[in-house]
Design an enzyme around this catalytic site. Structure first.
Site, PDB file in Angstrom:
ATOM      1  N   ASN A  11      -4.488   1.037  -1.973  1.00  0.00           N
ATOM      2  CA  ASN A  11      -4.175   2.646  -1.501  1.00  0.00           C
ATOM      3  C   ASN A  11      -3.783   2.431  -0.147  1.00  0.00           C
ATOM      4  O   ASN A  11      -4.357   2.112   0.727  1.00  0.00           O
ATOM      5  CB  ASN A  11      -5.647   3.212  -1.443  1.00  0.00           C
ATOM      6  CG  ASN A  11      -5.629   4.573  -0.949  1.00  0.00           C
ATOM      7  OD1 ASN A  11      -4.719   5.040  -0.823  1.00  0.00           O
ATOM      8  ND2 ASN A  11      -6.828   4.867  -0.647  1.00  0.00           N
ATOM      9  N   TRP A  12      -2.158   2.702  -0.237  1.00  0.00           N
ATOM     10  CA  TRP A  12      -1.602   2.492   1.114  1.00  0.00           C
ATOM     11  C   TRP A  12      -2.045   3.542   2.075  1.00  0.00           C
ATOM     12  O   TRP A  12      -1.753   3.517   3.364  1.00  0.00           O
ATOM     13  CB  TRP A  12      -0.116   2.728   0.684  1.00  0.00           C
ATOM     14  CG  TRP A  12       0.597   1.380   0.061  1.00  0.00           C
ATOM     15  CD1 TRP A  12      -0.091   0.480  -0.619  1.00  0.00           C
ATOM     16  CD2 TRP A  12       1.870   1.556  -0.211  1.00  0.00           C
ATOM     17  NE1 TRP A  12       0.868  -0.304  -1.320  1.00  0.00           N
ATOM     18  CE2 TRP A  12       2.208   0.201  -0.967  1.00  0.00           C
ATOM     19  CE3 TRP A  12       2.963   2.045   0.194  1.00  0.00           C
ATOM     20  CZ2 TRP A  12       3.211  -0.206  -1.393  1.00  0.00           C
ATOM     21  CZ3 TRP A  12       4.373   1.848  -0.066  1.00  0.00           C
ATOM     22  CH2 TRP A  12       4.451   0.335  -0.864  1.00  0.00           C
ATOM     23  N   LYS A  13      -2.724   4.750   1.685  1.00  0.00           N
ATOM     24  CA  LYS A  13      -3.054   5.750   2.393  1.00  0.00           C
ATOM     25  C   LYS A  13      -1.696   6.359   2.957  1.00  0.00           C
ATOM     26  O   LYS A  13      -0.672   6.576   2.563  1.00  0.00           O
ATOM     27  CB  LYS A  13      -4.146   5.539   3.383  1.00  0.00           C
ATOM     28  CG  LYS A  13      -5.367   4.849   2.915  1.00  0.00           C
ATOM     29  CD  LYS A  13      -6.444   4.575   3.826  1.00  0.00           C
ATOM     30  CE  LYS A  13      -7.685   4.172   2.958  1.00  0.00           C
ATOM     31  NZ  LYS A  13      -8.772   3.984   3.722  1.00  0.00           N
ATOM     32  N   HIS A  96     -11.270  10.804  -3.009  1.00  0.00           N
ATOM     33  CA  HIS A  96     -11.554   9.712  -2.238  1.00  0.00           C
ATOM     34  C   HIS A  96     -12.108  10.356  -1.061  1.00  0.00           C
ATOM     35  O   HIS A  96     -11.929  11.605  -0.822  1.00  0.00           O
ATOM     36  CB  HIS A  96     -10.050   9.083  -1.507  1.00  0.00           C
ATOM     37  CG  HIS A  96      -9.976   7.875  -0.686  1.00  0.00           C
ATOM     38  ND1 HIS A  96     -10.478   8.028   0.579  1.00  0.00           N
ATOM     39  CD2 HIS A  96     -10.034   6.690  -0.825  1.00  0.00           C
ATOM     40  CE1 HIS A  96     -10.712   6.761   1.060  1.00  0.00           C
ATOM     41  NE2 HIS A  96     -10.264   5.999   0.274  1.00  0.00           N
ATOM     42  N   GLU A  98     -12.043  10.220   2.315  1.00  0.00           N
ATOM     43  CA  GLU A  98     -10.791  10.732   3.161  1.00  0.00           C
ATOM     44  C   GLU A  98     -10.574  12.109   2.635  1.00  0.00           C
ATOM     45  O   GLU A  98     -10.567  13.182   3.553  1.00  0.00           O
ATOM     46  CB  GLU A  98      -9.867   9.915   3.566  1.00  0.00           C
ATOM     47  CG  GLU A  98     -10.341   8.632   4.298  1.00  0.00           C
ATOM     48  CD  GLU A  98      -9.406   7.390   4.240  1.00  0.00           C
ATOM     49  OE1 GLU A  98      -9.842   6.411   4.564  1.00  0.00           O
ATOM     50  OE2 GLU A  98      -8.369   7.682   3.519  1.00  0.00           O
ATOM     51  N   GLU A 168     -17.019   3.256  -3.286  1.00  0.00           N
ATOM     52  CA  GLU A 168     -16.510   3.137  -2.266  1.00  0.00           C
ATOM     53  C   GLU A 168     -17.701   3.669  -1.055  1.00  0.00           C
ATOM     54  O   GLU A 168     -17.676   4.804  -0.959  1.00  0.00           O
ATOM     55  CB  GLU A 168     -15.358   3.758  -1.749  1.00  0.00           C
ATOM     56  CG  GLU A 168     -13.993   3.293  -2.376  1.00  0.00           C
ATOM     57  CD  GLU A 168     -12.858   3.658  -1.934  1.00  0.00           C
ATOM     58  OE1 GLU A 168     -11.915   2.640  -1.587  1.00  0.00           O
ATOM     59  OE2 GLU A 168     -12.522   4.591  -1.407  1.00  0.00           O
ATOM     60  N   GLY A 174     -12.662   1.274   5.991  1.00  0.00           N
ATOM     61  CA  GLY A 174     -11.896   0.992   7.301  1.00  0.00           C
ATOM     62  C   GLY A 174     -12.701   0.677   8.431  1.00  0.00           C
ATOM     63  O   GLY A 174     -12.282   0.891   9.786  1.00  0.00           O
ATOM     64  N   SER A 214     -13.349  -2.105   2.564  1.00  0.00           N
ATOM     65  CA  SER A 214     -13.089  -3.247   3.504  1.00  0.00           C
ATOM     66  C   SER A 214     -12.978  -4.648   2.545  1.00  0.00           C
ATOM     67  O   SER A 214     -13.407  -5.805   3.020  1.00  0.00           O
ATOM     68  CB  SER A 214     -13.914  -3.277   4.567  1.00  0.00           C
ATOM     69  OG  SER A 214     -13.712  -2.261   5.329  1.00  0.00           O
ATOM     70  N   GLY A 235      -7.554  -1.202   0.880  1.00  0.00           N
ATOM     71  CA  GLY A 235      -6.771  -0.281   1.908  1.00  0.00           C
ATOM     72  C   GLY A 235      -6.293  -1.108   2.622  1.00  0.00           C
ATOM     73  O   GLY A 235      -4.848  -1.657   2.261  1.00  0.00           O
ATOM     74  N   GLY A 236      -6.512  -1.626   3.800  1.00  0.00           N
ATOM     75  CA  GLY A 236      -5.626  -2.287   4.662  1.00  0.00           C
ATOM     76  C   GLY A 236      -4.984  -3.495   4.302  1.00  0.00           C
ATOM     77  O   GLY A 236      -3.912  -3.938   4.387  1.00  0.00           O
TER      78      GLY A 236
END
Length: 252
Positions: A11-13, A96, A98, A168, A174, A214, A235-236
């Site tokens: 998930n590049w966001k 999600h 966010e 999640e 994050g 994470s 994510g990251g």
């Protein structure tokens, strides 16, 4: 062991420019060759076209980070499932935390989006998870049960098997904090048991349940070794091809 296929989805966001996307997806394709799981890059809308182009004819699939549940109309700034499918997108994330927090996404809209994605031939990645307060209050599964029941409302067993569920914990997204392998397995196992009660054992086993929050190159092996964790929503670590490849190779 589950029958759900392993899916590792990045998930590049709100990261990467369209001009960087083609080369980066090519990097991911190269780095993840031989992966025994489904490899997915979920990109911002503006990066989807170059991502699809770069992934064409390879093992890597492309996903979007959201969609609207209506086919077309006066919804300024929105993108439909039909538009995504026409572009060659195969997966789409919904619900999600966010988007729930910043964009008023609700369990009801997640359900509408999931139904729309399925009707259009897209694979929904349905997110669920609890806050730190909810975990400390001991209501994690109560909260997640409501999210799952509402997300799957009116979806047939046949369609349910196509859905990917991403657990999640909000407190681990994050933040660098990760649920322990056992904590993640406990909730993913709880989700599978809930799905078995909503449908049946075989349907529940066929549904892919990811852990997100994470997950990275260092902690993925322990998480992915658990029987009820069939992949990750990353994510990251999905923004670095080498790290992403370590995670995909751990998913066997």
């Amino acid at each position: 062991m589950t029958m759900g296929k392993y899916v590792i989805a990045g998930n590049w966001k709100m990261n990467k420019l369209p001009s960087e996307t083609y080369d980066f997806v090519k990097e991911v394709v190269e780095a993840t060759k031989g992966a025994e799981c489904e490899v997915v890059c979920c990109t911002p809308y503006v990066c989807l076209a170059p991502a699809v182009e770069a992934a064409k004819g390879t093992h890597v699939k492309i996903g979007a980070e959201n969609l609207h549940y209506e086919e077309k109309g006066a919804f300024t700034g929105e993108v439909s499932a039909e538009m995504l499918a026409d572009l060659g997108v195969e997966y789409v994330i919904m619900g999600h935390s966010e988007r729930r927090e910043y964009n008023n996404e609700t369990d009801e809209t997640v359900n509408l989006k999931a139904k729309k994605a399925l009707a259009t031939g897209l694979i929904p990645i349905v997110c669920c998870g609890e806050s730190l307060e909810q975990r400390e209050a001991g209501i994690t599964m109560d909260w997640i049960s409501i999210q799952i029941k509402k997300a799957f409302a009116g979806i047939s067993a046949e369609d349910a098997k196509k859905v990917v569920v991403a657990y999640e914990p909000i407190w681990a997204i994050g933040t660098g904090k990760t649920a322990t392998d056992d904590q993640a397995e406990e909730v993913c196992g709880g989700i599978r048991a809930l799905l078995a009660s909503l449908y049946d054992e075989d349907t529940a086993k066929a549904i892919t349940i990811q852990y997100g929050g994470s997950m990275n190159a260092k902690n993925c092996a322990g998480l992915l070794a658990k029987p009820n964790i069939d992949g990750g929503l990353i994510g990251g670590a999905s923004l670095k091809a080498a790290d992403f490849a370590v995670i995909t190779s751990a998913a066997k």
